[in-house]
Write a protein that holds these residues in place. Structure first.
Motif, PDB file in Angstrom:
ATOM      1  N   UNK A 151      11.864  55.254   9.375  1.00 32.69           N
ATOM      2  CA  UNK A 151      11.342  55.331   7.750  1.00 32.69           C
ATOM      3  C   UNK A 151       9.796  56.351   8.306  1.00 32.69           C
ATOM      4  N   UNK A 152       9.304  56.273   7.140  1.00 33.05           N
ATOM      5  CA  UNK A 152       7.533  56.251   7.359  1.00 33.05           C
ATOM      6  C   UNK A 152       7.036  55.570   6.078  1.00 33.05           C
ATOM      7  N   UNK A 196      10.271  62.806  11.257  1.00 36.99           N
ATOM      8  CA  UNK A 196      10.396  64.616  11.952  1.00 36.99           C
ATOM      9  C   UNK A 196       9.263  65.366  11.868  1.00 36.99           C
ATOM     10  N   UNK A 197       8.662  64.880   9.904  1.00 33.91           N
ATOM     11  CA  UNK A 197       7.687  65.480   9.656  1.00 33.91           C
ATOM     12  C   UNK A 197       6.491  65.302   9.979  1.00 33.91           C
ATOM     13  N   UNK A 257      13.462  64.338  15.536  1.00 34.41           N
ATOM     14  CA  UNK A 257      14.364  63.300  14.503  1.00 34.41           C
ATOM     15  C   UNK A 257      14.475  61.897  15.496  1.00 34.41           C
ATOM     16  N   UNK A 258      14.697  61.513  14.485  1.00 36.51           N
ATOM     17  CA  UNK A 258      15.269  59.551  14.927  1.00 36.51           C
ATOM     18  C   UNK A 258      16.073  59.025  16.021  1.00 36.51           C
ATOM     19  N   UNK A 259      17.295  60.183  15.813  1.00 37.86           N
ATOM     20  CA  UNK A 259      18.542  60.018  16.556  1.00 37.86           C
ATOM     21  C   UNK A 259      17.440  59.924  17.624  1.00 37.86           C
ATOM     22  N   UNK A 260      16.398  61.593  18.206  1.00 35.93           N
ATOM     23  CA  UNK A 260      15.819  61.695  19.610  1.00 35.93           C
ATOM     24  C   UNK A 260      15.521  60.612  20.248  1.00 35.93           C
ATOM     25  N   UNK A 261      14.291  60.059  19.310  1.00 33.90           N
ATOM     26  CA  UNK A 261      13.422  58.830  19.745  1.00 33.90           C
ATOM     27  C   UNK A 261      14.501  57.346  20.085  1.00 33.90           C
ATOM     28  N   UNK A 262      15.715  57.460  19.717  1.00 34.81           N
ATOM     29  CA  UNK A 262      16.145  56.477  19.231  1.00 34.81           C
ATOM     30  C   UNK A 262      17.142  55.996  20.492  1.00 34.81           C
ATOM     31  N   UNK A 263      17.808  57.497  21.480  1.00 39.87           N
ATOM     32  CA  UNK A 263      18.609  57.560  21.355  1.00 39.87           C
ATOM     33  C   UNK A 263      17.297  57.888  23.293  1.00 39.87           C
ATOM     34  N   UNK A 264      16.495  58.591  23.600  1.00 36.70           N
ATOM     35  CA  UNK A 264      15.704  58.310  24.467  1.00 36.70           C
ATOM     36  C   UNK A 264      15.667  57.109  24.899  1.00 36.70           C
ATOM     37  N   UNK A 265      15.540  56.155  24.190  1.00 39.77           N
ATOM     38  CA  UNK A 265      14.716  54.634  24.327  1.00 39.77           C
ATOM     39  C   UNK A 265      16.495  54.134  24.763  1.00 39.77           C
ATOM     40  N   UNK A 266      16.856  54.179  23.842  1.00 41.96           N
ATOM     41  CA  UNK A 266      18.704  53.261  24.508  1.00 41.96           C
ATOM     42  C   UNK A 266      18.674  53.627  25.695  1.00 41.96           C
ATOM     43  N   UNK A 267      18.731  55.227  26.378  1.00 39.22           N
ATOM     44  CA  UNK A 267      18.982  55.693  27.864  1.00 39.22           C
ATOM     45  C   UNK A 267      17.764  54.317  28.410  1.00 39.22           C
TER      46      UNK A 267
END
Length: 284
Positions: A103-104, A144-145, A150-160
């Motif tokens: 969220x923002x 993203x704005x 994208x949220x999926x990108x930064x969440x995936x990066x942290x998860x990896x």
């Protein structure tokens, strides 16, 4: 039908029951009470159910916390304990967990995810002094704005990097009914697609995209104006300007209260040996 927007499976199920001419297939729904709060369970069991409700198969639990806003005795503690009770069975028995606040923060109705994290017990950096606590990390990466991610990108990066056994995503949702605003908490084992309820679909956060179970926790904070007009005046109603959303009064105070309810509820699900009073002491 196209004008109706909702992230709540219980509302999508009710809408299908209202408009469908034949029995609804692939969906199991029931109602009960948990700690004095009405609870609706909707389970989508197959492809027919997915097509009917427009949501992936899985379990959707919706807790009605209206009586919290009536300031009934012990309603905060009971809401927190109810969230923990619903969330805990969806989590792996052990292992680290990543909590993502979507969220923002600059837009109050969309600030629930980031706000929740300030009431969450974070333990990953304290393993040496709190060895009996479940390892928990959290982050909020904006939208993203403002970030280009994208949220999926930064969440995936942290998860990896972290390697959690599960991810919990917290986000503001959209509802069909005004009575649901800030009063319904949906917990699902299906993950989520950020922005889907407001017609701004982003990349999905789910087991397929992140490689681990993804549990979503959300509260509707807006209703689309077209949806309200459709319900009041029927399908032929024309809204002169589209893309408008309504949010309840005193939204700042409500987001603050809901952030604490969700943060404490998630914390108790992850640390079942604690109480709300313990969290008050640890987070103050």
């Amino acid at each position: 039908m196209a004008a109706i927007r909702t992230d709540l499976a219980m509302e999508a199920h009710a809408l299908c029951r209202e408009t469908g001419a034949s029995p609804l297939q692939g969906v199991i729904a029931s109602e009960e009470t948990l700690n004095g709060f009405p609870l609706t369970r909707v389970e989508i069991v197959d492809k027919a159910g997915e097509q009917a409700l427009g949501k992936p198969r899985g379990v959707y639990l919706t807790l009605d916390i209206t009586r919290f806003w009536r300031h009934e005795a012990d309603s905060f503690q009971q809401a927190v304990e109810s969230i923990a009770e619903l969330l805990a069975p969806m989590l792996p028995a052990e292992g680290p967990v990543l909590v993502a606040g979507l969220g923002n923060q600059a837009m109050t109705p969309d600030a629930l995810g980031p706000g929740c994290l300030s009431h969450l017990l974070i333990t990953r950096h304290l393993k040496s002094v709190l060895p009996d606590f479940r390892e928990t990390a959290a982050l909020s990466g904006g939208v993203v704005g403002t970030t280009g991610l994208e949220a999926a990108e930064w969440v995936r990066g942290a998860a990896e990097h972290m390697g959690p056994e599960a991810v919990i995503v917290v986000d503001a949702l959209a509802a069909r009914g005004l009575e649901r605003l800030c009063s319904s908490i949906q917990i699902s084992d299906t993950g989520l697609i950020p922005g889907s309820g407001v017609g701004n679909h982003r990349m999905a956060l789910d087991r397929e995209s992140l490689g681990v179970p993804v549990i979503s926790v959300g509260v509707p904070t807006v209703v689309n104006l077209e949806t309200i007009a459709h319900d009041l005046a029927g399908e032929d109603c024309q809204v002169p300007r589209k893309g408008f959303f309504l949010t309840p009064d005193a939204i700042d105070a409500k987001i603050q209260a809901l952030s604490k309810i969700l943060g404490y509820g998630i914390s108790l699900a992850l640390q079942p040996g604690l109480t709300a009073e313990d969290l008050d002491a640890l987070l103050s």
